[in-house]
Design a protein around this motif. Structure first.
Motif: not given
Length: 97
Positions: A14, A21, A33, A54, A57
């Motif tokens: 992760v 996104w 990213e 995510e 974020s």
């Protein structure tokens, strides 16, 4: 010990995606990213868009009515699941990643 190894392996998969996104519209789908410069993406009022950000974020989606990212009509840092546009969209950008 096996439980701890499983937890660590899950976290490692992760972590590299901390700023991932995905943005979907009737015009297409984009993901990344990092920040994304102004991108033409035309959708009409009433169309559904989807912004998946995510967890953890700082990426922020900005939606514009024109094709040159001048007239902002929406902003989201948290998920926008099946968001219906009240105004036509001409472009978007992603910032603060």
């Amino acid at each position: 010990m096996k439980f701890a190894a499983t937890i660590i392996a899950s976290l490692i998969t992760v972590l590299p995606m901390a700023n991932a996104w995905i943005f979907s519209t009737t015009a297409g789908q984009w993901d990344g990213e990092n920040n994304r410069r102004c991108t033409k993406a035309s959708s009409s009022a009433g169309d559904v868009i989807d912004w998946e950000n995510e967890w953890g974020s700082d990426c922020t989606l900005r939606v514009y009515s024109d094709s040159k990212c001048r007239t902002q009509i929406g902003i989201a840092s948290d998920d926008w699941n099946d968001h219906e546009l009240s105004t036509g969209m001409g472009s978007f950008k992603v910032s603060s990643c």
